[in-house]
Design a protein around this motif. Sequence first.
Motif, PDB file in Angstrom:
ATOM      1  N   ARG A 111       0.813  -1.209   0.000  1.00  0.00           N
ATOM      2  CA  ARG A 111       0.000   0.000   0.000  1.00  0.00           C
ATOM      3  C   ARG A 111       0.849   1.263   0.000  1.00  0.00           C
ATOM      4  O   ARG A 111       0.427   2.300  -0.499  1.00  0.00           O
ATOM      5  CB  ARG A 111      -0.916  -0.007   1.223  1.00  0.00           C
ATOM      6  CG  ARG A 111      -2.051   0.957   1.067  1.00  0.00           C
ATOM      7  CD  ARG A 111      -2.903   1.190   2.315  1.00  0.00           C
ATOM      8  NE  ARG A 111      -3.067   0.099   3.206  1.00  0.00           N
ATOM      9  CZ  ARG A 111      -4.218  -0.580   3.377  1.00  0.00           C
ATOM     10  NH1 ARG A 111      -5.277  -0.273   2.680  1.00  0.00           N
ATOM     11  NH2 ARG A 111      -4.292  -1.544   4.263  1.00  0.00           N
ATOM     12  N   SER A 128       1.196  -6.960  -2.241  1.00  0.00           N
ATOM     13  CA  SER A 128       0.338  -7.306  -1.112  1.00  0.00           C
ATOM     14  C   SER A 128      -1.110  -7.067  -1.542  1.00  0.00           C
ATOM     15  O   SER A 128      -1.384  -6.427  -2.559  1.00  0.00           O
ATOM     16  CB  SER A 128       0.679  -6.460   0.104  1.00  0.00           C
ATOM     17  OG  SER A 128       0.313  -5.120  -0.147  1.00  0.00           O
ATOM     18  N   SER A 135      -4.103 -15.734   0.524  1.00  0.00           N
ATOM     19  CA  SER A 135      -5.133 -15.897  -0.511  1.00  0.00           C
ATOM     20  C   SER A 135      -4.558 -15.653  -1.907  1.00  0.00           C
ATOM     21  O   SER A 135      -5.292 -15.502  -2.870  1.00  0.00           O
ATOM     22  CB  SER A 135      -6.319 -14.988  -0.227  1.00  0.00           C
ATOM     23  OG  SER A 135      -5.906 -13.713   0.174  1.00  0.00           O
ATOM     24  N   SER A 148       3.802  -3.738   5.178  1.00  0.00           N
ATOM     25  CA  SER A 148       4.006  -3.702   6.634  1.00  0.00           C
ATOM     26  C   SER A 148       4.444  -5.049   7.199  1.00  0.00           C
ATOM     27  O   SER A 148       5.180  -5.107   8.176  1.00  0.00           O
ATOM     28  CB  SER A 148       2.735  -3.228   7.328  1.00  0.00           C
ATOM     29  OG  SER A 148       1.676  -4.142   7.107  1.00  0.00           O
ATOM     30  N   GLN A 155      -0.839 -12.585   6.895  1.00  0.00           N
ATOM     31  CA  GLN A 155      -1.397 -13.138   5.652  1.00  0.00           C
ATOM     32  C   GLN A 155      -0.474 -12.888   4.466  1.00  0.00           C
ATOM     33  O   GLN A 155      -0.537 -13.594   3.471  1.00  0.00           O
ATOM     34  CB  GLN A 155      -2.780 -12.547   5.350  1.00  0.00           C
ATOM     35  CG  GLN A 155      -3.854 -12.933   6.345  1.00  0.00           C
ATOM     36  CD  GLN A 155      -3.968 -11.951   7.484  1.00  0.00           C
ATOM     37  OE1 GLN A 155      -3.140 -11.053   7.624  1.00  0.00           O
ATOM     38  NE2 GLN A 155      -4.981 -12.127   8.316  1.00  0.00           N
ATOM     39  N   ASN A 205      10.862   0.423   4.044  1.00  0.00           N
ATOM     40  CA  ASN A 205       9.665   0.934   4.694  1.00  0.00           C
ATOM     41  C   ASN A 205      10.016   2.198   5.446  1.00  0.00           C
ATOM     42  O   ASN A 205      11.085   2.299   6.036  1.00  0.00           O
ATOM     43  CB  ASN A 205       9.107  -0.121   5.664  1.00  0.00           C
ATOM     44  CG  ASN A 205       7.664   0.141   6.004  1.00  0.00           C
ATOM     45  OD1 ASN A 205       7.304   1.188   6.535  1.00  0.00           O
ATOM     46  ND2 ASN A 205       6.817  -0.832   5.686  1.00  0.00           N
TER      47      ASN A 205
HETATM   48  C1  LIG Z   1      -8.458 -13.639   5.305  1.00  0.00           C
HETATM   49  C2  LIG Z   1      -7.450 -12.637   4.849  1.00  0.00           C
HETATM   50  C3  LIG Z   1      -6.631 -12.961   3.782  1.00  0.00           C
HETATM   51  C4  LIG Z   1      -5.652 -12.077   3.377  1.00  0.00           C
HETATM   52  N1  LIG Z   1      -4.833 -12.442   2.345  1.00  0.00           N
HETATM   53  C5  LIG Z   1      -3.794 -11.647   2.038  1.00  0.00           C
HETATM   54  C6  LIG Z   1      -2.848 -12.038   1.037  1.00  0.00           C
HETATM   55  O1  LIG Z   1      -2.965 -13.095   0.400  1.00  0.00           O
HETATM   56  N2  LIG Z   1      -1.812 -11.207   0.798  1.00  0.00           N
HETATM   57  C7  LIG Z   1      -1.631 -10.029   1.473  1.00  0.00           C
HETATM   58  O2  LIG Z   1      -0.643  -9.332   1.206  1.00  0.00           O
HETATM   59  N3  LIG Z   1      -2.513  -9.627   2.394  1.00  0.00           N
HETATM   60  C8  LIG Z   1      -3.592 -10.400   2.689  1.00  0.00           C
HETATM   61  N4  LIG Z   1      -4.484  -9.966   3.621  1.00  0.00           N
HETATM   62  C9  LIG Z   1      -4.378  -8.577   4.149  1.00  0.00           C
HETATM   63  C10 LIG Z   1      -3.373  -8.422   5.263  1.00  0.00           C
HETATM   64  O3  LIG Z   1      -3.997  -8.687   6.494  1.00  0.00           O
HETATM   65  C11 LIG Z   1      -2.841  -6.969   5.313  1.00  0.00           C
HETATM   66  O4  LIG Z   1      -3.933  -6.081   5.420  1.00  0.00           O
HETATM   67  C12 LIG Z   1      -2.029  -6.598   4.080  1.00  0.00           C
HETATM   68  O5  LIG Z   1      -1.032  -7.577   3.815  1.00  0.00           O
HETATM   69  C13 LIG Z   1      -1.372  -5.254   4.293  1.00  0.00           C
HETATM   70  O6  LIG Z   1      -0.772  -4.840   3.085  1.00  0.00           O
HETATM   71  P1  LIG Z   1       0.356  -3.734   3.104  1.00  0.00           P
HETATM   72  O7  LIG Z   1       1.478  -4.167   3.954  1.00  0.00           O
HETATM   73  O8  LIG Z   1       0.663  -3.398   1.683  1.00  0.00           O
HETATM   74  O9  LIG Z   1      -0.418  -2.470   3.718  1.00  0.00           O
HETATM   75  P2  LIG Z   1      -0.251  -1.767   5.130  1.00  0.00           P
HETATM   76  O10 LIG Z   1      -0.352  -2.722   6.224  1.00  0.00           O
HETATM   77  O11 LIG Z   1      -1.151  -0.598   5.095  1.00  0.00           O
HETATM   78  O12 LIG Z   1       1.259  -1.272   5.111  1.00  0.00           O
HETATM   79  C14 LIG Z   1       1.745  -0.271   4.274  1.00  0.00           C
HETATM   80  C15 LIG Z   1       3.194  -0.056   4.671  1.00  0.00           C
HETATM   81  O13 LIG Z   1       3.786   0.873   3.780  1.00  0.00           O
HETATM   82  C16 LIG Z   1       4.629   1.748   4.526  1.00  0.00           C
HETATM   83  N5  LIG Z   1       4.729   2.976   3.731  1.00  0.00           N
HETATM   84  C17 LIG Z   1       3.756   3.886   3.468  1.00  0.00           C
HETATM   85  N6  LIG Z   1       4.222   4.842   2.676  1.00  0.00           N
HETATM   86  C18 LIG Z   1       5.523   4.552   2.427  1.00  0.00           C
HETATM   87  C19 LIG Z   1       6.550   5.185   1.676  1.00  0.00           C
HETATM   88  N7  LIG Z   1       6.327   6.316   0.996  1.00  0.00           N
HETATM   89  N8  LIG Z   1       7.766   4.608   1.659  1.00  0.00           N
HETATM   90  C20 LIG Z   1       8.010   3.475   2.337  1.00  0.00           C
HETATM   91  N9  LIG Z   1       7.077   2.821   3.066  1.00  0.00           N
HETATM   92  C21 LIG Z   1       5.852   3.362   3.105  1.00  0.00           C
HETATM   93  C22 LIG Z   1       3.943   1.921   5.850  1.00  0.00           C
HETATM   94  O14 LIG Z   1       4.874   2.289   6.856  1.00  0.00           O
HETATM   95  C23 LIG Z   1       3.365   0.513   6.082  1.00  0.00           C
HETATM   96  O15 LIG Z   1       4.262  -0.304   6.805  1.00  0.00           O
HETATM   97  C24 LIG Z   1      -5.492 -10.833   4.029  1.00  0.00           C
HETATM   98  C25 LIG Z   1      -6.338 -10.504   5.076  1.00  0.00           C
HETATM   99  C26 LIG Z   1      -7.311 -11.392   5.500  1.00  0.00           C
HETATM  100  C27 LIG Z   1      -8.192 -11.013   6.649  1.00  0.00           C
END
Ligand SMILES: Cc1cc2nc3c(=O)[nH]c(=O)nc-3n(C[C@H](O)[C@H](O)[C@H](O)COP(=O)(O)OP(=O)(O)OC[C@H]3O[C@@H](n4cnc5c(N)ncnc54)[C@H](O)[C@@H]3O)c2cc1C
Lengths: 325, 262
Positions: free
Chosen positions: A213, A238, A256, A271, A275, A290
Amino acid sequence: MAGKVWVALQQRGDELHPMSGEAIAAGVRLAATVGSEAEAILLCAEPGTAAETAARYGAAAVRVIQHPSLGAYTPGAFTGALSAAASTEAPGWIVLAHSYQSVDYMPRVAHALDAALVPEVIDFRADDGGVIWTRPVFAGKMQAEVRVRGEGPVVLSVQAGAFPAAQGEASAPISTLDLAADITPDREVLGVEEVAGEHVDLTQAPIILAVGRGIGGAENMDKVEELAAALGAEIGASRPVIDSGWLARDRQIGSSGQTVAPKLYIAAGISGAIQHLVGMKGSRCVVAINKDASAPIFAISQYGIVGDLHEVLPALTEAVKEAKA
Amino acid sequence: MKIGVCIKQVPDTEARLRPSASGQWIDEEEIPFAINEGDEYAIEEAISIAEQTGGEVVVVTVGPERAREALRKALAVGAHRAVHLADEAYAGGDCWATARALAAVANRESFDLILTGSQSADVGFGTTGTLLASMLGWPHAWLVVGLEVADGSAKVTREMEAGKNELLQIGLPAVVEVQAGINKPRYASLKGIMQAKRKEVAELSPADLELDPSQVGAAGSRLEFLSVSVPPKGEGAQILEGDTAEVATQLVDKLRTEARVL
Ligand SMILES: Cc1cc2nc3c(=O)[nH]c(=O)nc-3n(C[C@H](O)[C@H](O)[C@H](O)COP(=O)(O)OP(=O)(O)OC[C@H]3O[C@@H](n4cnc5c(N)ncnc54)[C@H](O)[C@@H]3O)c2cc1C
Ligand SMILES: Nc1ncnc2c1ncn2[C@@H]1O[C@H](COP(=O)(O)O)[C@@H](O)[C@H]1O
């Protein structure tokens, strides 16, 4: 003696689901902690190899509840069978894997038994006659210790990877557990489909550059593409990146999505939620980029860069190009 | 069709989290809050079903005064009414206590369908919607990535492990727990935001729901939070220091000579 520890198993096809081995490991440790004994309970239409496999993971016994309605999973039938058996035998704890199937019916079992619910346990310890459970909160960015109030059974699930399965030489006795209840499916299973997509196979890629994200939007994807091209990497993501439509569904990595184990995995703006981790933690070398130094992804990475990926990615592209020149 | 949507206000994903002074929860002062991600998708799903069937969408939250903002946002994108369980007595509830309060609202409203998220971003039980369904004696489906409602039943696509989906049919009324990605949540229009100010937000106390205060909130919960902390880092990553260009060069060098993966 405290009530027994029951571990409710899950089948995959006619085999034992790998997370059930971990659930047994948790159950055996819990039994030792509370001074009880762990039994593995298999709900099935046909035991296949699942009961025999389960017998090697250290439980004191494997007990099979067999019924035609336990073939295709439905929460109605599984809750009916498990809660009827548990009402009769009164286990003190029911342990399940924190899997897509088990968590789907676990709350119904807790409701039927008037039991406390402790989802996604990653650790526990004895305390003053009770048990203190550790579980993630805020998607793994923090963890909480919780305690159950009041009497009665406890239904809990254990997170993938938290309790390594231990296959031993000894084989526990396998017996049947007679079901004295009518059980009924509460949904009709119409079929199973593969998630549509162009079928990018990330499992074969030696290098994966995965974005989360933190990338902020599809308009920033060119920075990712440039670094991927320089590295000769496939692009993964992700879930939020996919859900937002910034990349196609078949690039999702995690529980998933796809499970990958490249020699190099670069996670940028991810992050490190469980999952996601279950889909990539077998990678040989993980690099995390990050802006938040406390992001959980750093705990499972070999190298970390704390900074803004919008600056770090182009700088890396340059450095890779230079090194290859 | 009368659709209830259970939404929770949670710290924004960008929020910097720190344990509170007591150590039992996080410090909620001065952090941004938002609608739980999955619940945004639930709101969108409900509104689009109501648009097709001419139904009503009622958003319900159990949460303190600040959660009013989440209800307003849902009203601004098209929900018709809101129910706010803001009484102090509801605070600190686990899934049992929260589901019990939500079930009381459902009984009072006679919903045909309830939508929830699959998991909250703060406590992350993943169990509240299913427990609610069980209390109501309704079927449910968790991790729903596709939903089609047709007279008296719903066709549901449910996510399974490893890139597979399961197609199900369940009878209505039911609780459908949607997963992120099921649709594209719309943004509020200026008109929507103005209209939201005039929409009804009912505050209901436990007495209004014929619940005893001991059945809800911390008192009605089976789980007690003792402490929150930042997880141990283990060995953790070797963090590279220097300006951006330096760390980039260092990393490439280490990947080549130390890790030997480039
Ligand atoms: C049943 C179920 C199944 C799921 N299946 C999956 C799956 O298969 N795969 C999966 O990935 N997730 C899955 N999820 C979702 C999972 O729980 C997390 O919500 C997801 O992985 C978070 O994605 P993220 O790390 O990209 O986002 P976030 O948790 O929002 O993290 C974003 C990160 O980016 C960093 N950031 C922001 N801006 C910048 C920048 N400019 N430079 C550097 N760093 C920055 C932040 O510090 C933060 O650490 C599932 C959830 C459930 C409930
Ligand atoms: N306090 C609450 N108020 C309204 N709905 C809630 C509340 N807590 C949980 N929910 C609903 O239940 C879902 C799952 O939450 P949880 O069981 O906490 O992971 C959320 O996505 C919401 O839809």
